[in-house]
Enzyme design. Structure first.
Site, PDB file in Angstrom:
ATOM      1  N   ASN A  95       0.883  -1.074  -0.154  1.00 26.47           N
ATOM      2  CA  ASN A  95      -0.261  -0.302  -0.640  1.00 26.47           C
ATOM      3  C   ASN A  95       0.777   0.974   0.165  1.00 26.47           C
ATOM      4  OD1 ASN A  95      -1.388   1.976   1.218  1.00 26.47           O
ATOM      5  ND2 ASN A  95      -3.431   0.668   1.706  1.00 26.47           N
ATOM      6  N   LYS A  96       0.793   1.861  -1.158  1.00 28.92           N
ATOM      7  CA  LYS A  96       1.478   3.342  -1.226  1.00 28.92           C
ATOM      8  C   LYS A  96       1.614   4.343   0.171  1.00 28.92           C
ATOM      9  CE  LYS A  96       2.796   6.508  -4.783  1.00 28.92           C
ATOM     10  NZ  LYS A  96       4.631   5.910  -5.061  1.00 28.92           N
ATOM     11  N   GLN A 156     -10.966   2.326  -4.865  1.00 30.09           N
ATOM     12  CA  GLN A 156      -9.962   1.566  -5.874  1.00 30.09           C
ATOM     13  C   GLN A 156     -11.094   0.952  -6.617  1.00 30.09           C
ATOM     14  OE1 GLN A 156      -8.231   3.175  -7.244  1.00 30.09           O
ATOM     15  NE2 GLN A 156      -6.982   4.436  -5.920  1.00 30.09           N
ATOM     16  N   HIS A 160      -8.730  -5.732  -4.954  1.00 28.02           N
ATOM     17  CA  HIS A 160      -7.964  -5.667  -3.904  1.00 28.02           C
ATOM     18  C   HIS A 160      -8.410  -6.449  -2.337  1.00 28.02           C
ATOM     19  CE1 HIS A 160      -9.549  -1.807  -3.629  1.00 28.02           C
ATOM     20  NE2 HIS A 160      -8.479  -2.164  -2.636  1.00 28.02           N
ATOM     21  N   ASN A 271     -14.466   1.364   6.463  1.00 28.78           N
ATOM     22  CA  ASN A 271     -13.990   0.635   5.809  1.00 28.78           C
ATOM     23  C   ASN A 271     -14.309  -0.401   6.751  1.00 28.78           C
ATOM     24  OD1 ASN A 271     -11.780   0.486   6.902  1.00 28.78           O
ATOM     25  ND2 ASN A 271     -10.424   0.565   5.409  1.00 28.78           N
ATOM     26  N   LEU A 278     -11.408  -0.411  14.668  1.00 29.05           N
ATOM     27  CA  LEU A 278     -10.099  -0.022  13.747  1.00 29.05           C
ATOM     28  C   LEU A 278     -10.847   1.788  13.360  1.00 29.05           C
ATOM     29  CD1 LEU A 278      -7.927  -2.517  13.373  1.00 29.05           C
ATOM     30  CD2 LEU A 278      -8.174  -0.940  15.699  1.00 29.05           C
TER      31      LEU A 278
HETATM   32  P1  AMP Z   1      -8.598   5.632   4.386  1.00 28.96           P
HETATM   33  O1  AMP Z   1      -9.403   6.615   3.894  1.00 28.96           O
HETATM   34  O2  AMP Z   1     -10.366   4.846   5.264  1.00 28.96           O
HETATM   35  O3  AMP Z   1      -8.944   4.350   3.174  1.00 28.96           O
HETATM   36  O4  AMP Z   1      -7.815   4.965   4.974  1.00 28.96           O
HETATM   37  C1  AMP Z   1      -6.485   5.451   4.715  1.00 28.96           C
HETATM   38  C2  AMP Z   1      -4.875   4.774   4.729  1.00 28.96           C
HETATM   39  O5  AMP Z   1      -5.553   3.783   5.759  1.00 28.96           O
HETATM   40  C3  AMP Z   1      -5.128   2.770   3.905  1.00 28.96           C
HETATM   41  O6  AMP Z   1      -3.976   2.784   3.268  1.00 28.96           O
HETATM   42  C4  AMP Z   1      -6.464   3.210   4.586  1.00 28.96           C
HETATM   43  O7  AMP Z   1      -6.213   0.899   4.654  1.00 28.96           O
HETATM   44  C5  AMP Z   1      -5.321   2.805   5.725  1.00 28.96           C
HETATM   45  N1  AMP Z   1      -6.818   2.168   6.955  1.00 28.96           N
HETATM   46  C6  AMP Z   1      -7.648   2.491   7.010  1.00 28.96           C
HETATM   47  N2  AMP Z   1      -7.946   2.340   8.205  1.00 28.96           N
HETATM   48  C7  AMP Z   1      -7.088   2.214   9.167  1.00 28.96           C
HETATM   49  C8  AMP Z   1      -7.212   2.354  10.596  1.00 28.96           C
HETATM   50  N3  AMP Z   1      -7.832   2.191  11.591  1.00 28.96           N
HETATM   51  N4  AMP Z   1      -5.921   1.770  10.776  1.00 28.96           N
HETATM   52  C9  AMP Z   1      -5.044   2.546  10.117  1.00 28.96           C
HETATM   53  N5  AMP Z   1      -5.195   2.205   8.812  1.00 28.96           N
HETATM   54  C10 AMP Z   1      -6.157   1.918   8.092  1.00 28.96           C
HETATM   55  P1  AMP Z   2      -9.789   0.472  -0.671  1.00 29.96           P
HETATM   56  O1  AMP Z   2      -9.280   2.367  -0.315  1.00 29.96           O
HETATM   57  O2  AMP Z   2      -9.774  -0.199   0.817  1.00 29.96           O
HETATM   58  O3  AMP Z   2     -10.183   0.950  -1.661  1.00 29.96           O
HETATM   59  O4  AMP Z   2      -7.850   0.133  -0.371  1.00 29.96           O
HETATM   60  C1  AMP Z   2      -7.359   0.933  -1.944  1.00 29.96           C
HETATM   61  C2  AMP Z   2      -6.099   1.104  -1.146  1.00 29.96           C
HETATM   62  O5  AMP Z   2      -5.133   1.380  -1.888  1.00 29.96           O
HETATM   63  C3  AMP Z   2      -6.075   2.612  -0.388  1.00 29.96           C
HETATM   64  O6  AMP Z   2      -5.266   2.055   1.257  1.00 29.96           O
HETATM   65  C4  AMP Z   2      -4.902   3.738  -1.147  1.00 29.96           C
HETATM   66  O7  AMP Z   2      -3.551   3.980   0.346  1.00 29.96           O
HETATM   67  C5  AMP Z   2      -3.869   2.509  -1.950  1.00 29.96           C
HETATM   68  N1  AMP Z   2      -3.134   2.812  -2.892  1.00 29.96           N
HETATM   69  C6  AMP Z   2      -4.091   3.858  -3.114  1.00 29.96           C
HETATM   70  N2  AMP Z   2      -2.931   4.163  -4.582  1.00 29.96           N
HETATM   71  C7  AMP Z   2      -1.956   3.206  -4.826  1.00 29.96           C
HETATM   72  C8  AMP Z   2      -1.113   3.028  -5.168  1.00 29.96           C
HETATM   73  N3  AMP Z   2      -0.821   4.066  -6.809  1.00 29.96           N
HETATM   74  N4  AMP Z   2      -0.162   1.704  -5.365  1.00 29.96           N
HETATM   75  C9  AMP Z   2      -0.375   1.133  -4.176  1.00 29.96           C
HETATM   76  N5  AMP Z   2      -1.395   1.023  -3.565  1.00 29.96           N
HETATM   77  C10 AMP Z   2      -2.256   2.516  -3.621  1.00 29.96           C
END
Ligand code: AMP
Ligand code: AMP
Length: 317
Positions: A95-96, A156, A160, A271, A278
């Site tokens: 994850n970036k 996204q 994934h 999510n 969390l």
């Molecule tokens: P989100 O904006 O909720 O998609 O989350 C921003 C980033 O934090 C993404 O890399 C998520 O996968 C990760 N993330 C989401 N919820 C949590 C959490 N409760 N604790 C840590 N990381 C999280």
């Molecule tokens: P979700 O928000 O659950 O759909 O998770 C998508 C995740 O992809 C988020 O936690 C982002 O931080 C991560 N993400 C977005 N752009 C990239 C990228 N270019 N490469 C790897 N991870 C990414």
């Protein structure tokens, strides 16, 4: 090529992560985060929640699209395994924008929709990685999660499945794990109902997995399908116009939570991490909102009413 991960998978993951951070290919947001765990009394249950306050969330895109899809060609610097799966159908990518170190995911090589259920081979790939992490990471417990559908909190559209380590287990035990401590393993094709804690104000379906032997693809699919069937029934009964749910998997249990809303009050995205307890708060105002309204009220708003105690013939998707 089989589903086996390389024996040193955890080391490859760690090395790749450290290299990507030092080359600024990963924007680690966790160093400015503060965590607070609360043990909340709900009915007769004590439920753990963790609030993570971020002081900066660098660069993360709010939502991706099929045209601007980061998983169509994942960055090589983030790619842990270029091919994974018996048909080499997956990649393993960091994850970036992680908040927790070494947060990574399985992505499909070909575009597949994040609105589609997990296939038996996706479930097996997930489970084998969880087993491998359990064997090699002596410090952390990991979980996998899949945010499926428009109100699940996914950003996204390309399929994934994500992997993250849990907070310290001395302090935080997810309610799903507390629930399975009181139960035998679930038998997916019996009359047995999945577990659901009646004190928690949203529908959730938990199945304890047998730990004596490694589950095979077909068994994992049966577990997933029996939980999904309940989630779909709840969504239909509540006249949801979409199918959205969060799926959480460890080596010990699976949980599915059907979702009505992806966000609370248009400001807090929830999510799979959120439904596990969390909460990620991107500023002080959001943290104050969580504390004022209460995590259980927020999750109630984002899910559907609890259905504990409803017999199995109530469930006909
Ligand atoms: P989100 O904006 O909720 O998609 O989350 C921003 C980033 O934090 C993404 O890399 C998520 O996968 C990760 N993330 C989401 N919820 C949590 C959490 N409760 N604790 C840590 N990381 C999280
Ligand atoms: P979700 O928000 O659950 O759909 O998770 C998508 C995740 O992809 C988020 O936690 C982002 O931080 C991560 N993400 C977005 N752009 C990239 C990228 N270019 N490469 C790897 N991870 C990414």
């Amino acid at each position: 090529m089989s589903f086996e991960t390389p024996t040193n998978f955890f080391h490859i993951l760690g090395d790749k992560y450290n290299e990507a951070v030092s080359n600024s290919k990963i924007f680690f947001n966790g160093s400015s985060a503060t965590n607070e765990v609360v043990h909340q009394l709900l009915g007769d249950s004590t439920v753990d929640f963790q609030y993570t306050l971020l002081h900066s969330l660098q660069h993360r895109p709010e939502s991706g699209s099929i045209e601007k899809n980061p998983f169509a060609k994942p960055e090589p610097e983030l790619t842990v395994l270029d091919s994974y799966g018996p048909n080499e159908e997956f990649k393993i990518v960091l994850n970036k924008f992680p908040v927790v170190a070494q947060h990574f995911m399985i992505v499909t090589k070909e575009f597949k929709s994040q609105d589609s259920p997990l296939s038996p081979s996706e479930l097996q790939g997930t489970y084998i990685i969880l087993q491998s992490l359990k064997a090699s990471d002596k410090q952390n417990d990991w979980f996998a999660f899949y945010n499926c559908g428009p109100q699940s909190g996914a950003s996204q559209p390309h399929k994934h499945i994500q992997f993250m380590s849990l907070p310290n287990k001395e302090d935080f035990v997810p309610f799903a794990e507390q629930l399975i401590m009181r139960s035998a393993a679930f038998l997916p094709n019996s009359q047995q109902e999945p577990l659901q804690n009646a004190d928690i104000p949203f529908a959730h379906f938990v199945a304890r997995l047998p730990e004596q032997h490694q589950l095979q693809e077909g068994e994992l699919a049966l577990y997933f399908a029996s939980l999904l069937q309940r989630a779909l029934t709840v969504s239909r009964r509540n006249e949801a116009e979409h199918i959205s749910y969060n799926f959480i998997c460890t080596t010990k249990y699976m949980m599915i939570v059907p979702r009505s809303n992806g966000k609370y009050k248009n400001s807090l995205g929830i999510n799979s991490c959120g439904v596990l307890g969390l909460f990620l708060c991107k500023n002080e105002e959001i943290l104050d909102l969580v504390k004022k309204d209460g995590p259980e009220t927020i999750l109630q708003h984002c899910g559907f009413p609890n259905t504990a105690g409803q017999g199995s013939d109530e469930y006909h998707y």
